[in-house]
Design an enzyme around this catalytic site. Sequence first.
Site, PDB file in Angstrom:
ATOM      1  N   GLU A  24      13.204  -1.080  -7.934  1.00 55.58           N
ATOM      2  CA  GLU A  24      12.704   0.044  -7.145  1.00 55.58           C
ATOM      3  C   GLU A  24      13.899   0.723  -6.447  1.00 55.58           C
ATOM      4  O   GLU A  24      13.866   1.914  -6.166  1.00 55.58           O
ATOM      5  CB  GLU A  24      11.651  -0.417  -6.128  1.00 55.58           C
ATOM      6  CG  GLU A  24      10.735   0.715  -5.680  1.00 55.58           C
ATOM      7  CD  GLU A  24       9.546   0.262  -4.851  1.00 55.58           C
ATOM      8  OE1 GLU A  24       9.750  -0.153  -3.700  1.00 55.58           O
ATOM      9  OE2 GLU A  24       8.401   0.325  -5.350  1.00 55.58           O
ATOM     10  N   LYS A  36       0.276   7.121  -8.849  1.00 54.54           N
ATOM     11  CA  LYS A  36      -0.693   7.033  -7.743  1.00 54.54           C
ATOM     12  C   LYS A  36      -1.560   8.286  -7.698  1.00 54.54           C
ATOM     13  O   LYS A  36      -2.784   8.214  -7.579  1.00 54.54           O
ATOM     14  CB  LYS A  36       0.055   6.945  -6.395  1.00 54.54           C
ATOM     15  CG  LYS A  36       0.633   5.611  -6.033  1.00 54.54           C
ATOM     16  CD  LYS A  36       1.052   5.671  -4.557  1.00 54.54           C
ATOM     17  CE  LYS A  36       2.200   4.745  -4.244  1.00 54.54           C
ATOM     18  NZ  LYS A  36       2.757   4.954  -2.900  1.00 54.54           N
TER      19      LYS A  36
HETATM   20  O1  LIG Z   1       3.823  -1.208   2.974  1.00 55.56           O
HETATM   21  P1  LIG Z   1       3.103  -0.116   2.284  1.00 55.56           P
HETATM   22  O2  LIG Z   1       3.227   1.188   3.008  1.00 55.56           O
HETATM   23  O3  LIG Z   1       1.663  -0.486   2.074  1.00 55.56           O
HETATM   24  O4  LIG Z   1       3.772   0.113   0.884  1.00 55.56           O
HETATM   25  C1  LIG Z   1       3.787  -0.895  -0.079  1.00 55.56           C
HETATM   26  C2  LIG Z   1       4.773  -0.631  -1.179  1.00 55.56           C
HETATM   27  O5  LIG Z   1       4.507   0.593  -1.827  1.00 55.56           O
HETATM   28  C3  LIG Z   1       5.717   1.236  -2.193  1.00 55.56           C
HETATM   29  O6  LIG Z   1       5.902   2.332  -1.356  1.00 55.56           O
HETATM   30  C4  LIG Z   1       5.700   1.733  -3.601  1.00 55.56           C
HETATM   31  O7  LIG Z   1       5.439   0.739  -4.516  1.00 55.56           O
HETATM   32  C5  LIG Z   1       6.788   0.168  -1.944  1.00 55.56           C
HETATM   33  O8  LIG Z   1       8.036   0.683  -1.744  1.00 55.56           O
HETATM   34  C6  LIG Z   1       6.208  -0.509  -0.764  1.00 55.56           C
HETATM   35  O9  LIG Z   1       6.842  -1.728  -0.541  1.00 55.56           O
END
Ligand SMILES: O=P(O)(O)OC[C@H]1O[C@](O)(CO)[C@@H](O)[C@@H]1O
Length: 553
Positions: free
Chosen positions: A359, A510
């Site tokens: 990532e 998404k």
């Molecule tokens: O902690 P959040 O805001 O739920 O996001 C969860 C995960 O989703 C992402 O934004 C995308 O996969 C990651 O970088 C992050 O760790």
Amino acid sequence: MSADLTRSPAWLALKQHAAQVGGRHLRELFAADPQRGEQLVIEGVGLYLDYAKQRVNADTMDLLRQLAEARGVRQRTAAMFAGERINTTENRAVLHVALRAPAGEKILFDGHDVVADVHAVLERMAAFSEQVRDGSWRGHTGKRIRNVVSIGIGGSDLGPVMAYEALRDFSQRDMVFRFVSNVDGTDFAEAVRDLDAAETLFIVCSKTFTTLETLSNAQAARQWAVQALGAEGANENQAVAKHFVAVSTNAKEVAKFGIDTANMFGFWDWVGGRYSMESAIGLSTMLAIGPTHFRDMLAGFHAMDVHFRDTPFERNLPVTMALLGIWNTNFLGAATVAVLPYEQYLKRFPAYLQQLTMESNGKSVTVDGQTVDYATGPIYWGEPGTNGQHSFYQLIHQGTRLVPCDFIGFGKTRNPVGDQHDLLIANLIAQGEALAFGKSADEVRAEGTAEALVAHRTFDGNRPSSTLLAAELTPFALGSLIALYEHSVFVQGVIWGIDSFDQWGVELGKQLAKATIAELTAAQLPALAHDSSTNALIRRYRQLREGTSAGNG
Ligand SMILES: O=P(O)(O)OC[C@H]1O[C@](O)(CO)[C@@H](O)[C@@H]1O
């Protein structure tokens, strides 16, 4: 920016050097330098890194270090530690190093000391953890908490799961820890199937508190708990207050969900999701291993931060690991890295590293928006040894692909069972040797092998690996190991000129999923305007869901 790198003198010198040295067999490199195994080694923070089995020599490392200098690794590192907004596409600082800075140290962000904030949250986490662990925090019906279910995904899950597994032997054994991440109901259902809601605490972890998977699982948990506790109606909020806490940067959304912000543990915009396991996101880790061990883990992270910041490149572990990765990726053409921990407790470490590395560095434009003309982040994967040996190592030894390996092992096991630990580490050491030196056709013949099988039983060797050894897997060692990879990813990102701290690539899927949900569930199939494959999949899913699929039609 992109052409800047591949036309830079340091890059061109490496290219030329690769044409000469890159093709030399490790057998030759070892024969040319009998001290190689002692020289291409560095040590720091309790970690011993042997990179003698990488296809490099001292000149390669010099040239790589010149590249790091030329790309401004030193300046970017100083900028990160100083709280500059080096995550430019999100206009954010990148200060996970502040999460593990000792109390009293000062790191200013916008003129404000963030270390004091970090320790205030750590104190609250510690007080809460002690209350749960000693039984003074009681559930809605007065029972003590015996089960902790952490709900989150990505950086709000992979770190906590990995750390719980890694430090299981330090955890409170009379408590159960479960982790729910997938928006597949099975994940939640199986996690709570045998749990008594009256003894269960849910930690909802989400930096944004808007993530579909996490909010959906948190809703499911809330319904499950309230129903099982018979707390529907007037008592619902009281029950939720005893069985739900949140970890987030978004107090507004936490309150909207119905968790009292008094039960919220905060962190900050300057902590990236995949760099957050030592913030309050690690509350489940602290509940499992206790505040003292948690602080030991932070000390391990911090020791590696200091090593990274202050050690000259020649002896710098993260810089060296990063440069070896650049060499393998950009000059030897490797597309992947296998992470092979010979330590069962690190079974989730490869999965954790996948998010950290891919990532972060899975990008194809530079910070100034130019498309790169060189490879960036490789594919990380792996399994604990020796399981991988009986599975995919065949390809690593004799396949057509170059798969650089990171072997990880420890001097002591926490579970001595007969001579198993020696067997385990003998395998680790033997694999590196076999990959590097292989077995020539003549050697195979000399063993009396039938001619028809000689080619099949020959190992070309010259397959690069690094080996990391440490004394024992402790919270401190885990912290330093993670920080080693974090900083190595950072250094590579700087050299490639990419932003290692954003993740725009997860957004499109998404968005499309949101639109697709309605098309899957609307009572009448709406007009579909996707491509023909996507349209057909939507139609077929609806038929399967409704049990009206007509086979091949
Ligand atoms: O902690 P959040 O805001 O739920 O996001 C969860 C995960 O989703 C992402 O934004 C995308 O996969 C990651 O970088 C992050 O760790």
